[in-house]
Enzyme design. Structure first.
Site, PDB file in Angstrom:
ATOM      1  N   PHE A 175       0.850  -1.202   0.000  1.00  0.00           N
ATOM      2  CA  PHE A 175       0.000   0.000   0.000  1.00  0.00           C
ATOM      3  C   PHE A 175       0.882   1.246   0.000  1.00  0.00           C
ATOM      4  O   PHE A 175       1.838   1.346   0.778  1.00  0.00           O
ATOM      5  CB  PHE A 175      -0.888   0.006   1.247  1.00  0.00           C
ATOM      6  CG  PHE A 175      -1.527   1.348   1.545  1.00  0.00           C
ATOM      7  CD1 PHE A 175      -2.693   1.736   0.892  1.00  0.00           C
ATOM      8  CD2 PHE A 175      -0.973   2.229   2.475  1.00  0.00           C
ATOM      9  CE1 PHE A 175      -3.292   2.973   1.163  1.00  0.00           C
ATOM     10  CE2 PHE A 175      -1.558   3.454   2.750  1.00  0.00           C
ATOM     11  CZ  PHE A 175      -2.724   3.820   2.092  1.00  0.00           C
ATOM     12  N   ASP A 228     -26.675 -17.142 -11.394  1.00  0.00           N
ATOM     13  CA  ASP A 228     -25.709 -17.048 -12.493  1.00  0.00           C
ATOM     14  C   ASP A 228     -26.204 -17.764 -13.758  1.00  0.00           C
ATOM     15  O   ASP A 228     -26.895 -18.779 -13.678  1.00  0.00           O
ATOM     16  CB  ASP A 228     -24.416 -17.726 -11.992  1.00  0.00           C
ATOM     17  CG  ASP A 228     -23.219 -17.360 -12.826  1.00  0.00           C
ATOM     18  OD1 ASP A 228     -23.392 -16.722 -13.869  1.00  0.00           O
ATOM     19  OD2 ASP A 228     -22.100 -17.719 -12.406  1.00  0.00           O
ATOM     20  N   TRP A 261     -25.275  -9.676  -5.357  1.00  0.00           N
ATOM     21  CA  TRP A 261     -24.062  -9.014  -5.851  1.00  0.00           C
ATOM     22  C   TRP A 261     -22.869  -9.898  -5.496  1.00  0.00           C
ATOM     23  O   TRP A 261     -22.378  -9.861  -4.375  1.00  0.00           O
ATOM     24  CB  TRP A 261     -23.937  -7.640  -5.185  1.00  0.00           C
ATOM     25  CG  TRP A 261     -22.836  -6.763  -5.669  1.00  0.00           C
ATOM     26  CD1 TRP A 261     -21.495  -6.941  -5.492  1.00  0.00           C
ATOM     27  CD2 TRP A 261     -22.973  -5.527  -6.390  1.00  0.00           C
ATOM     28  NE1 TRP A 261     -20.793  -5.915  -6.053  1.00  0.00           N
ATOM     29  CE2 TRP A 261     -21.673  -5.022  -6.607  1.00  0.00           C
ATOM     30  CE3 TRP A 261     -24.065  -4.796  -6.860  1.00  0.00           C
ATOM     31  CZ2 TRP A 261     -21.442  -3.817  -7.276  1.00  0.00           C
ATOM     32  CZ3 TRP A 261     -23.831  -3.597  -7.522  1.00  0.00           C
ATOM     33  CH2 TRP A 261     -22.527  -3.122  -7.725  1.00  0.00           C
ATOM     34  N   ASP A 262     -22.407 -10.665  -6.463  1.00  0.00           N
ATOM     35  CA  ASP A 262     -21.393 -11.686  -6.187  1.00  0.00           C
ATOM     36  C   ASP A 262     -19.982 -11.166  -6.484  1.00  0.00           C
ATOM     37  O   ASP A 262     -19.799 -10.121  -7.135  1.00  0.00           O
ATOM     38  CB  ASP A 262     -21.701 -12.924  -7.055  1.00  0.00           C
ATOM     39  CG  ASP A 262     -21.275 -14.221  -6.404  1.00  0.00           C
ATOM     40  OD1 ASP A 262     -20.455 -14.183  -5.480  1.00  0.00           O
ATOM     41  OD2 ASP A 262     -21.749 -15.294  -6.847  1.00  0.00           O
ATOM     42  N   ASN A 267     -16.354 -13.388  -7.122  1.00  0.00           N
ATOM     43  CA  ASN A 267     -15.920 -14.782  -7.035  1.00  0.00           C
ATOM     44  C   ASN A 267     -14.431 -15.053  -7.192  1.00  0.00           C
ATOM     45  O   ASN A 267     -14.059 -16.136  -7.630  1.00  0.00           O
ATOM     46  CB  ASN A 267     -16.691 -15.609  -8.064  1.00  0.00           C
ATOM     47  CG  ASN A 267     -18.063 -15.954  -7.541  1.00  0.00           C
ATOM     48  OD1 ASN A 267     -18.190 -16.501  -6.457  1.00  0.00           O
ATOM     49  ND2 ASN A 267     -19.094 -15.610  -8.285  1.00  0.00           N
ATOM     50  N   SER A 283     -19.823 -13.298  -1.897  1.00  0.00           N
ATOM     51  CA  SER A 283     -18.501 -13.425  -2.490  1.00  0.00           C
ATOM     52  C   SER A 283     -18.140 -14.889  -2.374  1.00  0.00           C
ATOM     53  O   SER A 283     -17.543 -15.309  -1.379  1.00  0.00           O
ATOM     54  CB  SER A 283     -17.497 -12.548  -1.739  1.00  0.00           C
ATOM     55  OG  SER A 283     -16.197 -12.857  -2.178  1.00  0.00           O
ATOM     56  N   GLY A 322     -20.114 -17.080  -1.473  1.00  0.00           N
ATOM     57  CA  GLY A 322     -20.587 -17.212  -0.096  1.00  0.00           C
ATOM     58  C   GLY A 322     -20.132 -15.997   0.683  1.00  0.00           C
ATOM     59  O   GLY A 322     -20.335 -14.859   0.269  1.00  0.00           O
ATOM     60  N   ASP A 337     -18.676  -8.283   5.796  1.00  0.00           N
ATOM     61  CA  ASP A 337     -18.068  -7.231   6.610  1.00  0.00           C
ATOM     62  C   ASP A 337     -19.000  -6.034   6.663  1.00  0.00           C
ATOM     63  O   ASP A 337     -19.968  -5.940   5.905  1.00  0.00           O
ATOM     64  CB  ASP A 337     -16.697  -6.855   6.052  1.00  0.00           C
ATOM     65  CG  ASP A 337     -16.778  -6.438   4.592  1.00  0.00           C
ATOM     66  OD1 ASP A 337     -17.418  -5.425   4.313  1.00  0.00           O
ATOM     67  OD2 ASP A 337     -16.204  -7.141   3.719  1.00  0.00           O
ATOM     68  N   ASP A 341     -21.056 -20.563   0.760  1.00  0.00           N
ATOM     69  CA  ASP A 341     -21.465 -21.477  -0.310  1.00  0.00           C
ATOM     70  C   ASP A 341     -21.724 -22.868   0.240  1.00  0.00           C
ATOM     71  O   ASP A 341     -22.167 -23.754  -0.481  1.00  0.00           O
ATOM     72  CB  ASP A 341     -20.389 -21.547  -1.397  1.00  0.00           C
ATOM     73  CG  ASP A 341     -20.628 -20.509  -2.484  1.00  0.00           C
ATOM     74  OD1 ASP A 341     -21.685 -19.863  -2.454  1.00  0.00           O
ATOM     75  OD2 ASP A 341     -19.760 -20.349  -3.357  1.00  0.00           O
ATOM     76  N   GLU A 375     -42.577 -34.072   1.510  1.00  0.00           N
ATOM     77  CA  GLU A 375     -41.543 -33.048   1.742  1.00  0.00           C
ATOM     78  C   GLU A 375     -42.081 -31.658   1.410  1.00  0.00           C
ATOM     79  O   GLU A 375     -41.797 -30.679   2.104  1.00  0.00           O
ATOM     80  CB  GLU A 375     -40.303 -33.357   0.894  1.00  0.00           C
ATOM     81  CG  GLU A 375     -39.490 -34.522   1.442  1.00  0.00           C
ATOM     82  CD  GLU A 375     -38.376 -34.959   0.499  1.00  0.00           C
ATOM     83  OE1 GLU A 375     -37.257 -35.190   0.984  1.00  0.00           O
ATOM     84  OE2 GLU A 375     -38.638 -35.080  -0.728  1.00  0.00           O
TER      85      GLU A 375
END
Ligand code: DGJ
Length: 733
Positions: free
Chosen positions: A283, A370, A480-481, A483, A530, A532, A537, A551, A617
């Site tokens: 950084f 997806d 909003w994924d 991956n 993301s 899962g 955060d 996931d 079921e």
């Protein structure tokens, strides 16, 4: 009075309902930390500090009579450290001045106390609007380099929460290069402490781990450009005797979704320093003359009554003041998600068949995951091309959404805006829009590359693409994924000496896009994801009130994942679905009841091919949904208690939700390890009214609150594979 300054003693006292934080301006003007703990009524806690000169901890000064004029910075408890001037513990900042010098030494200059809480430009932060909050801003500066810092402390009295952030500024004539800019430095003058942190991996996020601090630096961090599955930007320092119900602990949580670093050092005096902020590896930030740099916010939750209370303090604050206002306290839809039902293999007919069955079971929303766009038949193509694949869906998204609406369900859709496949029209037209080093092929993960979210043209493209999609059909939800972990942190639009800014600019760009979108569509429900829970955060929760927790949909694995998540984040934020048995990730078979009990612990839904279920079921699912309607307000607003935790090593887990007025309590008990001739599972409830009478729902059994809390309840021995029960207690009188 939540913030008080005593000019005679140069003492700041920040108080919440039960806690107090004290800061003192030292004799030479350094900002010293005195105390953070249970309320002490403004009593000057400086008496706790004994000073002794120690070899190789230089810099102290004494008068001729031996009295101490200045402590060694290496031994002083400080609010935010300089660097290279004699404090050899973890630094808060690292900066290079125009002359190449690296030393920084901060001294008090001024302070102000504000009603309310200013926002942090460009970053999500705990919302001050409407809350009873005061903010202390203390300005420190280094007269030699011209580098200064404004430390902000916002005191949320009723929540027992204090937030902190730092704003660095440059008053010198040339540019200063920041190489580290922590959000917070928190010194605890007296150990011992244990560290609780949340590690994991894809499909196994936020596993709680508790370790004794040693005389070393313990680092919990991510270098992945995302907060990550592997570590969460949240650590807890707990006294060794601290349990769920008693003892001191302090949570330190960073509101940031990118690479972060939390460092905890136990030093030569057994003092403990915690520093948290943006990951400083790789950084840099060019701070031009006159410029400011804002760090993400850190959120502190101190409890003198155990880990459970610390968690509940976070839960209340996040529900009330972090989640997007329009979704606060609002019912969330029970949804069916197409992913584990069909993966990439679907057409309109198959989706409508799934939707029809879902609507017959009473499900509220159909989410198309997806595979609906571009040339997306597998994970190697299409990302970036956010237009419908007409081969799969000839009528487009609008016709699909309309048909689903006609079935009485709302419609939601999956996207992964920050990514692009090599095989996409977007990449073919804009090969320079990705993160990639000159002359090097960027590393692929899940066959995809990462868009440079620091670029305005990229963000404008994405906003227009999402806006066009949302205008084209009645879409009420976006998943909003995200991956892959980031790599190749190089931006085509930054000069070579500023490439160290790329990762943070990526995050600022994503936040800006989310901000623009949520302002344009305030009612849109965004579920963060993301792979899962790789970005579970506070930064993402600011925009998306629920996040797909993992996931891994195996209910037994989910017990630990969701429990680990619960230390910091409220249950209503955890996306949680009933899926098929045997489970697609673990291969484990579990009863439908147990899958329901575990999935109901969060934002509830289903994710399986309903066509494969028997009538029996399906009837059970109808009953589950009816039961969820009865208890969903407890999950959404209730106080959460970990009654039997994974850390207790028992053959079952138990958890409880209690309404704020103690009128209802829901207990869930899941057997994880059936034993022969086992003892009776036993739990004591929490948070009830002692003298009230509670009825066990569906029975004529009555209990006093005191009986349930102090005597507890026992269940018959549970046998077989993973049985689970839910007990709902309602106050009668
Ligand atoms: C990862 C998510 O966590 C899954 O639920 C699913 O949406 C897939 N991505 C789709 O690619």
């Amino acid at each position: 009075m939540s913030i008080h300054y005593d000019d005679t003693r140069k003492l700041f006292s920040l108080t919440t309902a039960h806690t107090e934080y004290q800061i003192k301006i030292g004799p030479e003007g350094r900002l010293l930390h005195l105390y953070y703990g249970k309320k002490v009524g403004g009593f000057d806690m400086g008496y706790l500090r004994h000073y002794q000169d120690r070899g190789f901890s230089g810099g102290s000064r004494r008068a001729k009579d031996g009295s101490l004029l200045e402590e060694s910075v290496d031994l002083a408890a400080q609010e935010y450290t300089g660097n290279g001037v004699g404090d050899y513990r973890i630094t808060s900042v690292s900066a290079v001045s125009p002359d190449g010098s690296r030393s920084v030494d901060f001294y008090y200059r001024s302070h102000e106390i504000l009603s309310g809480k200013p926002e942090i430009p460009g970053l999500p932060s705990v919302r001050g609007d409407g809350a009873d909050v005061k903010t202390l801003r203390i300005t420190l500066s280094d007269p030699v380099t011209g580098l200064g810092v404004i430390l902000s402390y916002s005191v949320f009295d009723a929540y027992d929460i204090i937030t902190r952030s730092a704003e660095l500024f440059n008053e010198g004539s040339g540019a200063i290069r920041l190489e580290k800019a922590a959000s917070l430095c928190l010194d605890f003058p007296n150990g011992p402490f244990e560290l609780i942190h949340f590690h994991g991996r894809h499909c196994m996020e936020r596993q709680p781990e508790r370790v004794r601090l040693t005389h070393a630096i313990h680092t919990v961090s991510s270098r992945r450009g995302m907060s990550s599955h592997h570590h969460n930007p949240f650590v807890i320092l707990a006294r060794p005797s601290c349990t769920e119900e008693s003892g001191e602990c302090c949570g330190i949580m960073l509101m940031y979704s990118g690479s972060f670093k939390a460092e905890i050092e136990q030093d030569q005096e057994d003092s403990v320093r915690a520093v948290i902020g943006i990951q400083d590896e790789n950084f840099t930030w060019e701070l031009k003359s006159g410029a400011h740099f804002c760090t993400p916010e850190a959120v502190l939750s101190f409890s003198a009554d155990g880990l459970g209370l610390m968690s509940r303090q976070y839960h209340r604050l996040i529900r009330d003041l972090v989640l997007p206002p329009r979704h606060r306290g609002k019912k969330r839809p029970v949804l069916i998600n197409s992913w584990e039902a069909a993966y990439f293999d679907f057409d309109e007919e198959k989706l409508l068949h799934l939707a029809q069955q879902a609507s017959e079971l009473g499900i509220d929303m159909f989410v198309l995951d997806d595979g609906w766009f571009g040339k997306r038949n597998f994970d190697d193509a299409g990302l970036g091309d956010w237009t419908v694949n007409l081969e799969k869906l000839p009528g487009g998204i609008s016709s699909l959404a309309e048909q689903i609406n006609r079935m009485g369900m709302s419609f939601g859709i999956w996207m992964e805006p920050e990514m692009v496949n090599e095989d996409s029209d977007l990449f073919r037209s804009h090969p320079d829009w990705i993160l990639a080093d000159p002359g090097r092929r960027p590393s692929l993960a899940r066959n995809q590359m990462v868009l440079d979210m620091g670029r305005k043209d990229v963000r404008d493209y994405l906003f227009d693409a999402i806006d066009t999609l949302l205008r084209s059909a009645n879409i009420e939800y976006i998943k909003w994924d995200f991956n892959r972990s980031l790599s190749n942190f190089y931006s085509a639009v930054l000069p070579k000496e500023r490439q160290g800014e790329t990762a943070h600019r990526f995050m600022l760009g994503t936040y800006e896009l989310l901000d623009r979108l949520t302002k344009a569509y305030p009612d849109l429900l965004i579920e963060g994801c993301s792979g899962g829970g790789g970005r579970f955060d506070l930064g993402m929760l600011y925009y998306s009130p629920q996040i797909w927790c993992s996931d891994n949909t195996d209910p037994i694995a989910r017990l630990t994942i969701q429990e680990g998540t619960s230390y910091g984040y409220p249950p209503c934020t955890m996306g949680s679905h009933v899926s098929a048995s045997p489970n697609h990730q673990s291969g484990r078979s579990t009863p439908l009841e147990t899958r329901g009990v575990t999935a109901m612990c969060g934002a509830f839904g289903y994710e399986l091919d309903l066509g494969r279920l028997s009538d029996e079921e399906k009837e059970k699912i109808r009953e589950q949904i009816a039961y969820y309607r009865k208890i969903e307000h407890l999950i959404r607003e209730g106080s959460y208690y970990r009654l039997v935790s994974v850390l207790d090593g028992m053959p079952f887990r138990a958890f409880e939700y209690v309404l704020p007025d103690a009128s209802e309590a829901l207990v869930g008990i899941v057997t994880t390890d059936a034993e022969a001739n086992a003892p009776f599972p036993f739990v004591t409830l929490k948070g009830l009214e002692e003298n009230a009478v509670y009825r066990l729902d569906g029975t004529d059994r009555l209990f006093s609150g005191a009986a349930l809390m102090y005597g507890g309840i026992t269940l018959p021995v549970q046998t077989g594979d993973y049985p689970a029960v839910q007990l709902l207690f309602r106050r009668e009188a």
